[in-house]
Design a protein around this motif. Structure first.
Motif, PDB file in Angstrom:
ATOM      1  N   GLY A  25      20.632  19.891 -42.179  1.00 27.26           N
ATOM      2  CA  GLY A  25      19.871  19.127 -43.160  1.00 27.26           C
ATOM      3  C   GLY A  25      20.732  18.647 -44.304  1.00 27.26           C
ATOM      4  O   GLY A  25      20.782  17.452 -44.617  1.00 27.26           O
ATOM      5  N   ILE A  26      21.446  19.579 -44.946  1.00 25.32           N
ATOM      6  CA  ILE A  26      22.283  19.178 -46.085  1.00 25.32           C
ATOM      7  C   ILE A  26      23.495  18.376 -45.604  1.00 25.32           C
ATOM      8  O   ILE A  26      23.974  17.477 -46.303  1.00 25.32           O
ATOM      9  N   PHE A  27      23.985  18.656 -44.387  1.00 23.55           N
ATOM     10  CA  PHE A  27      25.102  17.885 -43.840  1.00 23.55           C
ATOM     11  C   PHE A  27      24.707  16.422 -43.674  1.00 23.55           C
ATOM     12  O   PHE A  27      25.419  15.511 -44.132  1.00 23.55           O
ATOM     13  N   GLY A  28      23.566  16.173 -43.030  1.00 21.01           N
ATOM     14  CA  GLY A  28      23.110  14.797 -42.822  1.00 21.01           C
ATOM     15  C   GLY A  28      22.841  14.079 -44.127  1.00 21.01           C
ATOM     16  O   GLY A  28      23.192  12.896 -44.288  1.00 21.01           O
ATOM     17  N   PHE A  29      22.224  14.775 -45.084  1.00 16.29           N
ATOM     18  CA  PHE A  29      21.894  14.164 -46.371  1.00 16.29           C
ATOM     19  C   PHE A  29      23.161  13.783 -47.136  1.00 16.29           C
ATOM     20  O   PHE A  29      23.244  12.693 -47.719  1.00 16.29           O
ATOM     21  N   GLU A  30      24.155  14.670 -47.156  1.00 14.69           N
ATOM     22  CA  GLU A  30      25.395  14.395 -47.901  1.00 14.69           C
ATOM     23  C   GLU A  30      26.198  13.271 -47.253  1.00 14.69           C
ATOM     24  O   GLU A  30      26.767  12.427 -47.948  1.00 14.69           O
ATOM     25  N   ILE A  31      26.269  13.257 -45.919  1.00 11.43           N
ATOM     26  CA  ILE A  31      26.982  12.173 -45.230  1.00 11.43           C
ATOM     27  C   ILE A  31      26.323  10.833 -45.525  1.00 11.43           C
ATOM     28  O   ILE A  31      26.989   9.828 -45.816  1.00 11.43           O
ATOM     29  N   ALA A  32      24.987  10.805 -45.451  1.00 12.21           N
ATOM     30  CA  ALA A  32      24.253   9.566 -45.744  1.00 12.21           C
ATOM     31  C   ALA A  32      24.523   9.111 -47.172  1.00 12.21           C
ATOM     32  O   ALA A  32      24.698   7.906 -47.434  1.00 12.21           O
TER      33      ALA A  32
ATOM     34  N   PHE B  45      12.070  17.777 -37.558  1.00 13.80           N
ATOM     35  CA  PHE B  45      12.058  17.442 -38.981  1.00 13.80           C
ATOM     36  C   PHE B  45      12.189  15.935 -39.185  1.00 13.80           C
ATOM     37  O   PHE B  45      11.656  15.385 -40.151  1.00 13.80           O
ATOM     38  N   THR B  46      12.899  15.269 -38.285  1.00 14.12           N
ATOM     39  CA  THR B  46      13.019  13.807 -38.376  1.00 14.12           C
ATOM     40  C   THR B  46      11.671  13.137 -38.201  1.00 14.12           C
ATOM     41  O   THR B  46      11.296  12.231 -38.963  1.00 14.12           O
ATOM     42  N   LEU B  47      10.909  13.578 -37.207  1.00 11.60           N
ATOM     43  CA  LEU B  47       9.601  12.978 -36.942  1.00 11.60           C
ATOM     44  C   LEU B  47       8.621  13.225 -38.085  1.00 11.60           C
ATOM     45  O   LEU B  47       7.710  12.432 -38.317  1.00 11.60           O
ATOM     46  N   GLY B  48       8.818  14.338 -38.798  1.00  8.68           N
ATOM     47  CA  GLY B  48       7.913  14.659 -39.901  1.00  8.68           C
ATOM     48  C   GLY B  48       8.357  14.096 -41.235  1.00  8.68           C
ATOM     49  O   GLY B  48       7.692  14.324 -42.252  1.00  8.68           O
ATOM     50  N   ASP B  49       9.467  13.369 -41.272  1.00  4.85           N
ATOM     51  CA  ASP B  49      10.015  12.844 -42.521  1.00  4.85           C
ATOM     52  C   ASP B  49       9.574  11.395 -42.725  1.00  4.85           C
ATOM     53  O   ASP B  49      10.050  10.488 -42.057  1.00  4.85           O
TER      54      ASP B  49
ATOM     55  N   TRP C 274      19.099  11.810 -40.662  1.00  6.43           N
ATOM     56  CA  TRP C 274      19.082  12.431 -39.338  1.00  6.43           C
ATOM     57  C   TRP C 274      20.115  11.827 -38.383  1.00  6.43           C
ATOM     58  O   TRP C 274      20.485  12.459 -37.396  1.00  6.43           O
ATOM     59  N   LEU C 275      20.618  10.613 -38.680  1.00 10.21           N
ATOM     60  CA  LEU C 275      21.641  10.033 -37.808  1.00 10.21           C
ATOM     61  C   LEU C 275      22.949  10.835 -37.869  1.00 10.21           C
ATOM     62  O   LEU C 275      23.456  11.278 -36.833  1.00 10.21           O
ATOM     63  N   PRO C 276      23.531  11.050 -39.059  1.00 11.05           N
ATOM     64  CA  PRO C 276      24.729  11.903 -39.090  1.00 11.05           C
ATOM     65  C   PRO C 276      24.434  13.347 -38.705  1.00 11.05           C
ATOM     66  O   PRO C 276      25.307  14.048 -38.171  1.00 11.05           O
ATOM     67  N   ALA C 277      23.201  13.815 -38.944  1.00 14.33           N
ATOM     68  CA  ALA C 277      22.848  15.185 -38.555  1.00 14.33           C
ATOM     69  C   ALA C 277      22.898  15.342 -37.044  1.00 14.33           C
ATOM     70  O   ALA C 277      23.468  16.312 -36.519  1.00 14.33           O
ATOM     71  N   LEU C 278      22.325  14.386 -36.323  1.00 13.20           N
ATOM     72  CA  LEU C 278      22.333  14.456 -34.860  1.00 13.20           C
ATOM     73  C   LEU C 278      23.755  14.297 -34.309  1.00 13.20           C
ATOM     74  O   LEU C 278      24.120  14.949 -33.323  1.00 13.20           O
ATOM     75  N   LEU C 279      24.549  13.445 -34.945  1.00 18.67           N
ATOM     76  CA  LEU C 279      25.946  13.311 -34.534  1.00 18.67           C
ATOM     77  C   LEU C 279      26.679  14.639 -34.750  1.00 18.67           C
ATOM     78  O   LEU C 279      27.495  15.074 -33.912  1.00 18.67           O
ATOM     79  N   GLY C 280      26.382  15.299 -35.860  1.00 14.13           N
ATOM     80  CA  GLY C 280      26.972  16.601 -36.129  1.00 14.13           C
ATOM     81  C   GLY C 280      26.593  17.633 -35.087  1.00 14.13           C
ATOM     82  O   GLY C 280      27.411  18.477 -34.698  1.00 14.13           O
ATOM     83  N   VAL C 281      25.350  17.572 -34.612  1.00 10.79           N
ATOM     84  CA  VAL C 281      24.901  18.489 -33.559  1.00 10.79           C
ATOM     85  C   VAL C 281      25.756  18.322 -32.308  1.00 10.79           C
ATOM     86  O   VAL C 281      26.211  19.299 -31.701  1.00 10.79           O
TER      87      VAL C 281
END
Length: 543
Positions: free
Chosen positions: A143-150, A385-389, A164-171
């Protein structure tokens, strides 16, 4: 070297050659299950293991996030003293935990120790708690990884992307690295950690050289600064900052000398974290002034560290600091991912999870399917969490205030429970083997650690609504901690079922791929058995 020495026995078991005795813990219980059920040995030494476990603590994330949040929400000026006190508690915990690591070498770490001390059923419960806790910690960081990258892409490249795009890439990247050799992972983590620590050291020196209006005040170390209603919750935040050092035994099977390396790394990690975090939290207060640190944290939030750095070291350094704040988050994600993969591997090997998870990849010797399992879990949770955002891309509600905060605190709650239970297991383990008097000092330390950790656990459960910033009366107050309780009950029930239906599987819980180390030493000292009795069979593949 004598044939019956522990080192030669371990080597014989790894290579599949005949050994003078069967790896067993009782009549008919063989613990050697084949080379494909063994992690690759001699992959990582003291430096690599130390860097791997310290990377999980994410120093820059703790300094910029946890410390500032503790000042902001709890209003505890004496946070540096809190790190010193908890450093002493963690040192007490490490005394018994490190001694246990000399005798049990198992990627299951916590649950293996608990099983050996308190029995297989409780060990099964602990295994599910460990899997749930470390999974929550690992997935929450996305969560914080995706937010900070964005945020970085928006500020520096004017590129607007959802978190969620950088978060999924991080996964995906984390999952790929998790399936590779642990020594390669250690190098990645090591480089990122060294840079991260160096940057914090530079800003610490800058804060000391240019303090606030009260100078290098030691007021933060005054015990009276720990008063206030937020003390219990601040304790929980500080314990969460220590999480990581206890992961060293997870890599015992992959170290060169587990009897010494694991214990050494734990002591080094606890000492480093306690001193480094106490010093950094003190200097944050020094930079603002002890009487202003709480108000400044309330105004600036997590941006306080960067706001203090800019005037002292310039915008270029601040931008570099922000960049490595993100890479430090990634290092923590990868470190926790590796731990979850090894817990899943250990549980699969011992029949607590499907057997397929208990096999290693031929090319890397890593628990590839365990890594894949954690990757799938992360994809599902991040997607949920992406679908609920439905908030704007720059709103941190879902990625930070929910995914990161909820996952981090649920995971920390589970780890505190495991640490307290493991301390009790250490006592039971040595007392049952008649070593209580010889280990009296270590067992006393374990008992004191258990009391302290249970106290922190009580605070964590009582104040969980504050930890996750839930509104008064919110269902989250009991729902999120219930996830750990559900994991524990599931594991306990599973353990009872195994005991009734598959007693041999139940008897192996916590034993790993080789015999229990103390019993190996006992058998090595005994006369060798006859050729027809207890001979170690050549490894065979299970169906």
């Amino acid at each position: 070297m004598p044939t019956g020495s522990p080192r030669s026995t371990s080597s014989n078991l790894r290579t599949g050659s005949a050994a003078p005795y069967t790896a067993r813990t009782g009549p008919g219980i063989s613990t050697f299950k084949g080379q494909e059920r063994a992690l690759r040995a001699d992959r990582i030494g003291t430096p690599g293991l130390l860097l791997s476990v310290l990377a999980a603590s994410a120093p820059l994330m703790v300094v910029a996030g946890v410390m500032v949040t503790t000042y902001q929400v709890m209003g505890i000026v004496g946070q540096p003293l809190l790190f010193v006190i908890l450093g002493a508690v963690m040192a007490l915990f490490s005394v018994g935990y490190a001694e246990m690591s000399r005798h049990v070498h198992n990627a299951g770490a916590f649950y293996a120790y608990i099983a050996r001390g308190l029995g297989g059923t409780i060990g099964a419960g602990a295994s599910f708690v460990a899997l749930a806790a470390y999974s929550a910690l690992q997935v929450g960081i996305y969560g914080i990884f995706g937010f900070e990258i964005a945020g970085l892409l928006d500020r520096h490249l004017s590129l607007h992307v959802a978190w969620w795009l950088p978060a999924l890439l991080g996964v995906l990247v984390t999952g790929l690295l998790g399936a590779l050799k642990i020594d390669l992972n250690a190098k990645v983590l090591g480089v990122l950690l060294v840079i991260e620590v160096a940057l914090i050291a530079v800003l610490d020196l800058a804060f000391a050289a240019a303090p606030g209006p009260q100078g290098l005040s030691l007021h933060a170390f005054d015990p009276t600064t720990l008063g206030g209603a937020g003390l219990g919750t601040a304790l929980c935040f500080a314990v969460a900052a220590f999480v990581g050092f206890e992961q060293a035994p997870v890599y015992a099977e992959e170290t060169s000398r587990p009897q010494t390396v694991v214990a050494r790394v734990m002591y080094l990690a606890v000492g480093f974290v306690a001193v480094f975090f106490a010093l950094s939290s003190w200097l944050i207060g020094v930079a603002t002034g002890p009487d202003k640190v709480v108000a400044s944290a309330g105004e600036q939030g997590p941006g306080l560290l960067f706001a203090l750095t800019g005037p002292r070291l310039g915008t270029t350094f601040t931008d570099i600091l922000h960049l490595f704040f993100v890479t430090g988050i990634f290092a923590s994600m990868l470190s926790f991912h590796n731990v979850v993969a090894r817990y899943a591997f250990a549980m699969g090997r011992e029949g607590l999870l499907p057997k397929a998870l208990g096999r290693t990849a031929k090319s890397s010797g890593a628990p590839a399917l365990g890594s894949l399992l954690q990757t799938v879990i992360a994809l599902l949770v991040v997607t949920g969490f992406t679908l609920g955002d439905d908030k704007p891309a720059g709103d941190p509600t879902a990625p930070v205030l929910q995914l990161f905060t909820w996952g981090g605190n649920v995971g920390a709650l589970g780890v505190i429970l495991l640490m307290a239970t493991a301390s009790l297991a250490v006592i039971a383990f040595f007392v049952r083997r008649g070593a209580g008097r010889a280990q009296a000092g270590r067992l006393t330390a374990a008992g004191l650690a258990a009391l302290a950790l249970l106290t922190v656990l009580g605070y964590a459960v009582t104040d969980f609504d504050v930890l996750v910033a839930a509104r008064q009366g919110s269902v989250l107050r009991w729902l999120l901690p219930a996830l750990i309780a559900i994991a524990a009950v599931t594991g306990l029930v599973h353990g009872r079922v195994l005991r009734a239906t598959r007693p041999e599987t139940h008897a192996r819980i916590g034993l790993g791929n080789e015999a229990f180390q103390l019993e190996k030493l006992d058998q090595a000292a005994a006369p060798p058995p006859s050729d027809t009795e207890h001979a170690t069979p050549a490894p065979h593949k299970e169906s």
